[in-house]
Scaffold this active site. Structure first.
Site, PDB file in Angstrom:
ATOM      1  N   GLY A  51      21.309 -19.748   7.456  1.00 23.51           N
ATOM      2  CA  GLY A  51      21.555 -19.753   6.015  1.00 23.51           C
ATOM      3  C   GLY A  51      20.875 -20.955   5.399  1.00 23.51           C
ATOM      4  N   CYS A  78      20.757 -21.183  14.090  1.00 24.04           N
ATOM      5  CA  CYS A  78      20.253 -22.076  13.058  1.00 24.04           C
ATOM      6  C   CYS A  78      21.411 -22.733  12.289  1.00 24.04           C
ATOM      7  CB  CYS A  78      19.264 -21.338  12.149  1.00 24.04           C
ATOM      8  SG  CYS A  78      18.321 -22.479  11.118  1.00 24.04           S
ATOM      9  N   TYR A  79      21.677 -22.360  11.038  1.00 25.78           N
ATOM     10  CA  TYR A  79      22.815 -22.949  10.315  1.00 25.78           C
ATOM     11  C   TYR A  79      24.117 -22.686  11.095  1.00 25.78           C
ATOM     12  CZ  TYR A  79      26.291 -23.631   6.608  1.00 25.78           C
ATOM     13  OH  TYR A  79      27.380 -24.036   5.879  1.00 25.78           O
ATOM     14  N   HIS A 164      15.398 -19.058  15.818  1.00 26.08           N
ATOM     15  CA  HIS A 164      15.796 -17.693  15.420  1.00 26.08           C
ATOM     16  C   HIS A 164      15.369 -16.680  16.487  1.00 26.08           C
ATOM     17  CE1 HIS A 164      17.145 -18.461  11.273  1.00 26.08           C
ATOM     18  NE2 HIS A 164      16.285 -19.467  11.333  1.00 26.08           N
ATOM     19  N   GLU A 166      16.057 -13.672  16.584  1.00 23.37           N
ATOM     20  CA  GLU A 166      15.931 -12.328  15.997  1.00 23.37           C
ATOM     21  C   GLU A 166      14.553 -12.048  15.408  1.00 23.37           C
ATOM     22  OE1 GLU A 166      17.535 -14.874  14.824  1.00 23.37           O
ATOM     23  OE2 GLU A 166      17.621 -14.957  12.632  1.00 23.37           O
ATOM     24  N   ASP A 220      13.639   8.859   1.895  1.00 25.03           N
ATOM     25  CA  ASP A 220      14.924   8.169   1.737  1.00 25.03           C
ATOM     26  C   ASP A 220      15.941   9.051   1.011  1.00 25.03           C
ATOM     27  OD1 ASP A 220      13.371   6.190   2.803  1.00 25.03           O
ATOM     28  OD2 ASP A 220      13.179   5.046   0.952  1.00 25.03           O
ATOM     29  N   LYS A 360      13.037   1.174   7.255  1.00 24.98           N
ATOM     30  CA  LYS A 360      12.299   2.444   7.142  1.00 24.98           C
ATOM     31  C   LYS A 360      12.168   3.170   8.495  1.00 24.98           C
ATOM     32  CE  LYS A 360       9.971   4.686   3.898  1.00 24.98           C
ATOM     33  NZ  LYS A 360      10.512   4.810   2.531  1.00 24.98           N
TER      34      LYS A 360
END
Ligand code: XMP
Length: 504
Positions: A51, A78-79, A164, A166, A220, A360
């Site tokens: 964050g 991280c945060y 990170h 991810e 979508d 997507k």
């Protein structure tokens, strides 16, 4: 089904953590950062996201106290890592900033960092760092700047990583998340996209009342309609609005798609009112607001007539939500899309957005499960404001016809060259200036057509596509020969940023 809860502290990547965990076949839910652990209902593990805040700042977001005594493994990223350090009595200081890729040296190649070697590139984005490691924790990895880039207390099952895992730029990041989720938390890998569809259909079937679904024929809204059709059957009304800003042959194409899917479709021809309101309007933001406002008005009228509807369904995806800053969490606004951000209260309709958590490529997977034709799944995205954002300046019937015909030629030639599926979007837009040309010995003062073909992963960034010159030549020749009043064809060679994918 085993679940991991990801507490959202406002990082642009918070949702990506969930997505990575889903790719390990484990369900992951993004939840408020201060959620009471009693409401988490038997999760196998908790991740504290990154964050933009600093743990010592006034008003910085902190988790509920019970999170660390919930008796499930916790990983701070991280945060979140800094929150772990702070919570267990270590020290966080605004010391050495580290942005971008760093060499992570693994000190303890086991547990969280087992099986990934002794050094990997890891993506860092922090101003604060752990200057004192809390008692009971060991440092399991460091970089040249961060002494405690990863810490672990295997007894209490609490972990923290400054980098990170991810993001795609962190090597073996998925394996690190896999070590936490599958080994440390012991979550069973039994989540599938089929189970997402089942859960979503069950959730949607709880809706009381009738649902109006805006059907554009794009993937979508088609997936949204197909999920709702399974969930509430005859209580779904799909409405296709012809706003006069569509591509060549689009209204007929949408009608036959819905016939094939066995879903009833109502068509509203609203082209006159859209084009009337747009007449003479050159400002891009005004154009977007007019189209967005007119859509809402048409849907509001449709919902109030015939079988009354209480809900409006839209195919909003996660990247639309994050760019528009509409996550409800502490994230920053990047750009507003007209179909994100809620509905006017006076409309009295509740919004239903079943794809709001997905990217997507995940929607494409859902579409295949629902039996949506491959031609729709592979089709390039088309923006809600339609051709109005591909025409610079005021929209006129002449420019609309030009954008439609020239775009059809671009798509045709791309397909002929076997390149359609390898690019993200391809179209021809129309400029607001004119150029001099010579046709059959006659001087013409015609329009400028802009071919835009881009490659992208998620539309947040994009690069212009290096299309072979002979393919561009075929497009240009056909556009000047087959479309009236075009004097010049150009190819847009700007990436996003600084440009955007659409012209306006
Ligand atoms: P830009 O032009 O912002 O486009 O780089 C990024 C992606 O989003 C699409 N786009 C929109 N889609 N409503 C939509 O549904 C909108 O207002 C809108 N504006 C842009 C665009 O086609 C591209 O895929």
């Amino acid at each position: 089904m085993d679940r991991i809860a990801v507490l959202d502290f406002g990082s642009q990547y918070a949702h990506l953590i969930c997505r990575r965990i889903r790719s390990l076949s484990v369900r992951a839910d993004l939840v408020r950062h201060d959620i009471d652990p009693a409401k988490l209902g038997g999760v196998k593990g908790i991740i504290l996201s990154g964050g933009p805040s600093s743990v010592h700042e006034d008003g910085s977001p902190h988790p509920h106290d019970g999170i660390f005594s919930a008796n499930v493994p916790v990983l701070g990223i991280c945060y979140g890592h800094q929150l772990v350090v702070d919570k267990f009595g270590g020290e966080v200081l605004n010391a050495n900033r580290e942005y971008g890729s760093s060499a992570l040296q693994i000190d303890e190649p086991k547990g969280l960092l087992g099986g990934i070697g002794t050094s990997v590139r890891a993506w860092m984005s922090h101003g604060d760092e752990a200057s004192k490691v809390p008692g009971g924790f060991e440092v399991i990895a460091h970089t040249s700047t961060s002494r405690a880039a990863a810490i672990a207390d295997p007894d209490r099952r609490v972990y923290g990583v400054q980098f990170h895992p991810e993001v795609a730029h962190t090597e073996r990041g998925n394996d690190i998340l896999g070590n936490f989720v599958l080994k440390i938390c012991g979550a069973r890998a039994d989540w599938t996209m089929e189970s997402f569809v089942e859960d979503k259909v069950a959730e949607l079937s709880e809706i009381g009342g009738n649902v109006l679904c805006g059907a554009s024929g794009g993937i979508d809204s088609t997936v949204t309609a197909a999920l709702l059709h399974r969930a509430i059957g005859p209580r779904l009304r799909c409405v296709f609005v012809d706003n006069g800003l569509l591509r060549h042959g689009e209204p007929d194409g949408v009608r036959s798609l819905y016939e094939e899917l066995g879903i009833d479709l109502e068509t509203v021809d609203a082209s006159e009112r859209f084009l009337g309101r747009l007449s003479g309007v050159a400002d891009p933001e005004k154009k977007r607001r007019i189209v967005g406002g007119e859509f809402i008005a048409v849907f509001g009228e449709a919902a109030a007539s015939g079988t009354r509807c209480t809900h409006l369904a839209q195919g909003t995806l996660y990247p639309d939500v994050i760019e528009s800053g509409s996550t409800g969490g502490p994230a920053a606004v990047i750009k507003s899309h007209h179909n994100v951000g809620g509905l006017p209260k006076e409309l009295g309709l509740e919004l239903v957005e079943p794809l709001r958590e997905l990217y997507k490529d995940e929607v494409r997977e859902v579409a295949r499960i629902l039996g949506i034709p491959e031609s729709i799944i592979a089709r390039h995205p088309f923006p809600g404001p339609g051709l109005s954002v591909r025409i610079m300046g005021a929209v006129t019937p002449e420019k609309l016809a030009m954008a439609r015909d020239a775009s059809r030629i671009v798509e045709d030639e791309l397909r002929n060259a076997g390149l359609y599926d390898s690019v993200w979007q391809a179209y021809a837009g129309v400029g607001n200036d004119r150029a001099v040309g010579v046709v059959g010995d006659m001087r013409v003062h015609g329009h400028v057509v802009v071919i835009r073909i881009v490659e992208s992963i998620d539309a947040m960034t994009a690069d212009w596509s290096r299309i072979p010159h002979n393919v561009l030549e075929a497009m240009s020749n056909r556009i000047t020969n087959e479309v009236d009043n075009v004097a010049l064809v150009t190819y847009a060679v700007s990436s996003k940023p600084p440009a955007t994918i659409e012209l306006e």
